[in-house]
Design a protein around this motif. Structure first.
Motif, PDB file in Angstrom:
ATOM      1  N   MET A   1       3.731   5.370  23.405  1.00  0.00           N
ATOM      2  CA  MET A   1       2.697   5.632  22.406  1.00  0.00           C
ATOM      3  C   MET A   1       3.150   6.747  21.472  1.00  0.00           C
ATOM      4  N   LYS A   2       3.054   6.536  20.161  1.00  0.00           N
ATOM      5  CA  LYS A   2       3.513   7.515  19.195  1.00  0.00           C
ATOM      6  C   LYS A   2       2.385   8.502  18.887  1.00  0.00           C
ATOM      7  N   ILE A   3       2.195   9.440  19.819  1.00  0.00           N
ATOM      8  CA  ILE A   3       1.080  10.371  19.699  1.00  0.00           C
ATOM      9  C   ILE A   3       1.175  11.205  18.424  1.00  0.00           C
ATOM     10  N   PHE A   4       2.403  11.533  18.006  1.00  0.00           N
ATOM     11  CA  PHE A   4       2.567  12.468  16.909  1.00  0.00           C
ATOM     12  C   PHE A   4       2.813  11.785  15.568  1.00  0.00           C
ATOM     13  N   SER A   5       2.599  10.469  15.492  1.00  0.00           N
ATOM     14  CA  SER A   5       2.842   9.778  14.228  1.00  0.00           C
ATOM     15  C   SER A   5       1.959  10.299  13.088  1.00  0.00           C
ATOM     16  N   PRO A   6       0.678  10.712  13.335  1.00  0.00           N
ATOM     17  CA  PRO A   6      -0.105  11.285  12.231  1.00  0.00           C
ATOM     18  C   PRO A   6       0.556  12.542  11.668  1.00  0.00           C
ATOM     19  N   LEU A   7       1.097  13.389  12.551  1.00  0.00           N
ATOM     20  CA  LEU A   7       1.750  14.606  12.084  1.00  0.00           C
ATOM     21  C   LEU A   7       3.004  14.271  11.290  1.00  0.00           C
ATOM     22  N   LYS A   8       3.715  13.220  11.722  1.00  0.00           N
ATOM     23  CA  LYS A   8       4.911  12.809  10.981  1.00  0.00           C
ATOM     24  C   LYS A   8       4.523  12.320   9.591  1.00  0.00           C
ATOM     25  N   THR A   9       3.403  11.582   9.519  1.00  0.00           N
ATOM     26  CA  THR A   9       2.932  11.094   8.220  1.00  0.00           C
ATOM     27  C   THR A   9       2.642  12.260   7.288  1.00  0.00           C
ATOM     28  N   LEU A  10       1.927  13.262   7.795  1.00  0.00           N
ATOM     29  CA  LEU A  10       1.537  14.383   6.955  1.00  0.00           C
ATOM     30  C   LEU A  10       2.710  15.291   6.629  1.00  0.00           C
ATOM     31  N   SER A  11       3.687  15.381   7.542  1.00  0.00           N
ATOM     32  CA  SER A  11       4.835  16.256   7.294  1.00  0.00           C
ATOM     33  C   SER A  11       5.711  15.741   6.145  1.00  0.00           C
ATOM     34  N   LYS A  12       5.670  14.438   5.913  1.00  0.00           N
ATOM     35  CA  LYS A  12       6.481  13.842   4.842  1.00  0.00           C
ATOM     36  C   LYS A  12       5.635  13.521   3.604  1.00  0.00           C
ATOM     37  N   TYR A  13       4.420  14.049   3.584  1.00  0.00           N
ATOM     38  CA  TYR A  13       3.498  13.664   2.520  1.00  0.00           C
ATOM     39  C   TYR A  13       3.912  14.259   1.177  1.00  0.00           C
ATOM     40  N   SER A  14       3.609  13.496   0.093  1.00  0.00           N
ATOM     41  CA  SER A  14       3.998  13.945  -1.241  1.00  0.00           C
ATOM     42  C   SER A  14       2.846  13.757  -2.216  1.00  0.00           C
ATOM     43  N   LEU A  15       2.971  14.402  -3.364  1.00  0.00           N
ATOM     44  CA  LEU A  15       1.953  14.287  -4.401  1.00  0.00           C
ATOM     45  C   LEU A  15       1.845  12.854  -4.905  1.00  0.00           C
ATOM     46  N   ALA A  16       2.970  12.162  -5.016  1.00  0.00           N
ATOM     47  CA  ALA A  16       2.961  10.770  -5.492  1.00  0.00           C
ATOM     48  C   ALA A  16       2.174   9.881  -4.541  1.00  0.00           C
ATOM     49  N   THR A  17       2.331  10.127  -3.233  1.00  0.00           N
ATOM     50  CA  THR A  17       1.579   9.339  -2.251  1.00  0.00           C
ATOM     51  C   THR A  17       0.095   9.656  -2.350  1.00  0.00           C
ATOM     52  N   PHE A  18      -0.230  10.925  -2.551  1.00  0.00           N
ATOM     53  CA  PHE A  18      -1.630  11.328  -2.684  1.00  0.00           C
ATOM     54  C   PHE A  18      -2.283  10.643  -3.877  1.00  0.00           C
ATOM     55  N   ARG A  19      -1.525  10.465  -4.948  1.00  0.00           N
ATOM     56  CA  ARG A  19      -2.066   9.804  -6.138  1.00  0.00           C
ATOM     57  C   ARG A  19      -2.445   8.354  -5.863  1.00  0.00           C
ATOM     58  N   ALA A  20      -1.808   7.737  -4.859  1.00  0.00           N
ATOM     59  CA  ALA A  20      -2.179   6.372  -4.459  1.00  0.00           C
ATOM     60  C   ALA A  20      -3.314   6.394  -3.450  1.00  0.00           C
ATOM     61  N   ASP A  21      -3.304   7.366  -2.545  1.00  0.00           N
ATOM     62  CA  ASP A  21      -4.310   7.421  -1.485  1.00  0.00           C
ATOM     63  C   ASP A  21      -5.682   7.872  -1.986  1.00  0.00           C
ATOM     64  N   LEU A  22      -5.691   8.721  -3.003  1.00  0.00           N
ATOM     65  CA  LEU A  22      -6.976   9.237  -3.496  1.00  0.00           C
ATOM     66  C   LEU A  22      -7.877   8.138  -4.050  1.00  0.00           C
ATOM     67  N   PRO A  23      -7.401   7.316  -5.000  1.00  0.00           N
ATOM     68  CA  PRO A  23      -8.286   6.246  -5.488  1.00  0.00           C
ATOM     69  C   PRO A  23      -8.624   5.222  -4.412  1.00  0.00           C
ATOM     70  N   ALA A  24      -7.687   4.982  -3.483  1.00  0.00           N
ATOM     71  CA  ALA A  24      -7.973   4.049  -2.389  1.00  0.00           C
ATOM     72  C   ALA A  24      -9.087   4.608  -1.508  1.00  0.00           C
ATOM     73  N   GLY A  25      -9.004   5.901  -1.199  1.00  0.00           N
ATOM     74  CA  GLY A  25     -10.046   6.534  -0.391  1.00  0.00           C
ATOM     75  C   GLY A  25     -11.393   6.514  -1.080  1.00  0.00           C
ATOM     76  N   LEU A  26     -11.379   6.691  -2.392  1.00  0.00           N
ATOM     77  CA  LEU A  26     -12.626   6.641  -3.154  1.00  0.00           C
ATOM     78  C   LEU A  26     -13.216   5.240  -3.135  1.00  0.00           C
ATOM     79  N   SER A  27     -12.361   4.229  -3.280  1.00  0.00           N
ATOM     80  CA  SER A  27     -12.828   2.840  -3.229  1.00  0.00           C
ATOM     81  C   SER A  27     -13.456   2.522  -1.880  1.00  0.00           C
ATOM     82  N   VAL A  28     -12.802   2.973  -0.801  1.00  0.00           N
ATOM     83  CA  VAL A  28     -13.344   2.737   0.540  1.00  0.00           C
ATOM     84  C   VAL A  28     -14.683   3.447   0.692  1.00  0.00           C
ATOM     85  N   PHE A  29     -14.782   4.655   0.185  1.00  0.00           N
ATOM     86  CA  PHE A  29     -16.039   5.413   0.261  1.00  0.00           C
ATOM     87  C   PHE A  29     -17.182   4.665  -0.414  1.00  0.00           C
TER      88      PHE A  29
END
Length: 537
Positions: A1-29
């Motif tokens: 089980m990849k217990i630390f995969s969320p931390l790996k996701t956040l450790s490699k996070y970038s502004l470009a990825t956030f620009r895609a995740d923000l509107p997606a999160g808003l749509s889901v909301f």
């Protein structure tokens, strides 16, 4: 089980990825907001409990999830179970105790790696689930798009609890009683979404970066407020705000904690609590695992989720949800679909949707209660169409009848019953077809004149009995038959008896009949192949 995969996701996070995740999160909301409220209503629970479950699904499960695209929240499939459980237990606080225990059970199941059972779901059923959810979304949102909001948002059952109608009759009544204001808002929203998506695909900066879902909501609020000023008959904010989002507002003279409910742990001595907890844990886990498989199919990057980690995350989420007054939580395909089609890249979009829900409840209720359900219906219908495109039916049909029948049975089962019953029917039919097609190739019959070779190509179980019996019946007097069991490392007792009993039948019918390497003992397939190689040499 990849217990630390969320931390790996956040450790490699970038502004470009956030620009895609923000509107997606808003749509889901925007999709999740009315569904959280509607499912709470359908469950006979306080409205706030649906919003709490949505927040937990985003903030807690979103972080711990085994998937980068799955979004969790209160589930329509559990609404009837929740309503019955609250009535049987006598109080919502007692029910919350059962939710906490259900979370503990899921957590333990995840640690025991029970999530591996998701691998047994047939692909045809998973595809049918996605298409069926798309069709149900479309059928259930048509009335809201036309201004008839008698049915709860988020109720997926064919027979509607709210008004005694069914999905088809509700559409008919919605057409007859269509509201001009709602129709204008929903049509304008459709056109705006279509235009926005076209402009975004062309790479136009503003349309690519600004969420189309938010533009639709702004348009819906603007049109409705315009109706209020110039065409009061078209205004949707009447009838006790029936046609609007209805977030419960926290009264100024009461504290924040006045809207929360807490479990009654004094009910731990009540056996009914444990029965309810086990029921919720099993049903929620099955729904989550099935939706997780579906989420992987939707993921454009084709990442493979960890079902065991997801079970752990769901368990922790349900413990938190029960502790602060929320409904049971599962992975939900409607939110997940909105997330994927909103262009998400990572789990951060699910977390963002949870943050938006949190802010909406405590700070933004007056503004969000101005949103007409008709513009949100346009958003949901668009998601539904993407899930149930006609091309999917055509592609599945072209794959053959053994794929199409379980697929279409799942679709019809979900559309004309409810989510859980439809999935159950689809799984039964799908598994039967998988077994049938698998056993169709369990052995091969080769005839050369009166010489017949019956060669077992894999293990033989009792389900192959009818096919084997028919093969033996078709043998003719004078045939010379060799039954070769070299490649079968296991032969079921019933199959073995049939083969042995036929020796007498063969004798009376003048059939020369020989069994080779046929026994009840299990053998190593490697050794069996070596032996055959020696014989052939």
């Amino acid at each position: 089980m990849k217990i630390f995969s969320p931390l790996k996701t956040l450790s490699k996070y970038s502004l470009a990825t956030f620009r895609a995740d923000l509107p997606a999160g808003l749509s889901v909301f925007l999709v999740a907001l009315p569904l959280c409220l509607g499912i709470a209503l359908a469950s006979g629970a306080p409205l706030f409990s649906g919003l709490v479950a949505g927040m937990i699904g985003g903030l807690v499960i979103g972080f711990l999830s085994g998937s980068e695209v799955s979004v969790s929240g209160p589930a329509a499939g559990l609404a009837v179970i929740v309503a019955d459980s609250i009535n049987n237990l006598g109080a919502f606080e007692v029910f919350l105790t059962a939710v906490v225990i259900a979370g503990i059970i899921q957590f333990v199941l995840g640690l025991l790696k029970a999530g591996k059972f998701s691998g047994y779901f047939p692909d045809s059923v998973i595809r049918g689930l996605l298409v069926a959810i798309g069709l149900v979304i479309i059928l259930k949102q048509i009335p809201h798009a036309l201004g008839r909001d008698n049915d709860f948002e988020g109720e997926f059952a064919f027979q509607q609890l709210a008004d005694g109608e069914n999905t088809i009759s509700e559409i008919y009544r919605a057409v007859v009683t269509a509201s001009t204001g709602a129709v204008i808002i929903s049509l304008a929203s459709f056109f705006l979404l279509f235009f926005w998506e076209k402009a975004s695909k062309k790479g136009i900066g503003f349309f690519k970066n600004f969420p189309g879902a938010l533009a639709v909501v702004i348009l819906g609020i603007g049109l409705n407020e315009l109706f209020r000023m110039v065409m009061p008959d078209w205004y949707l904010g009447t009838s006790a705000h029936q046609h609007m989002v209805q977030i419960p507002e926290i009264e100024p003279d009461k504290g924040i904690f006045s809207v929360f409910y807490f479990p009654d742990f004094g009910a731990l001595t009540n056996p009914k609590v444990y029965v309810t907890a086990i029921t919720i844990a099993i049903v929620a886990s099955l729904e989550t695992l099935l939706n997780l498989e579906a989420a992987d199919k939707l993921d454009p990057e084709k990442r493979v989720s960890s079902p065991d980690q997801e079970m752990v995350a769901q368990g922790i989420g349900n413990m938190f949800s029960g502790l602060i007054g929320g409904l049971p939580v599962t992975s939900v395909i409607v939110r997940t679909s909105a997330n994927v089609y909103g262009g998400n890249k990572t789990r951060v979009s699910a977390i963002i949707h949870g943050i938006f829900l949190l802010v909406a409840v405590f700070l933004g209720a007056p503004l969000l209660n101005l949103i007409p359900l008709s513009c949100l219906a346009a958003l949901l219908i668009t998601v539904g169409y993407k899930l149930a495109k006609p091309e999917i039916f055509k592609k599945t049909y072209q794959e053959g009848i053994y794929q199409f029948i379980p697929f279409i049975v799942t679709v019809l089962g979900i559309v004309f019953t409810d989510l859980l019953i439809g999935i159950g029917i689809g799984l039964v039919v799908g598994i039967l077809f998988v077994l049938f097609t698998n056993f169709q190739t369990a052995f091969r019959v080769v005839r050369d004149g009166n010489k017949v070779l019956i060669k077992f190509q894999k293990d033989l179980y009792f389900l192959v009995k009818p096919q084997l019996k028919q093969t033996l019946r078709d043998l003719q007097p004078g045939d010379q038959v060799l039954v070769d069991g070299t490649y079968a490392s296991f032969i079921d007792h019933d199959i073995y008896n049939i083969l042995q009993d036929f020796q007498e039948t063969a004798h009376t019918q003048n059939i020369k009949y020989e069994l080779k390497n046929v026994s009840l003992k299990k053998r190593s397939l490697r050794h069996a192949r070596t032996r055959e190689d020696v014989i052939s040499e």
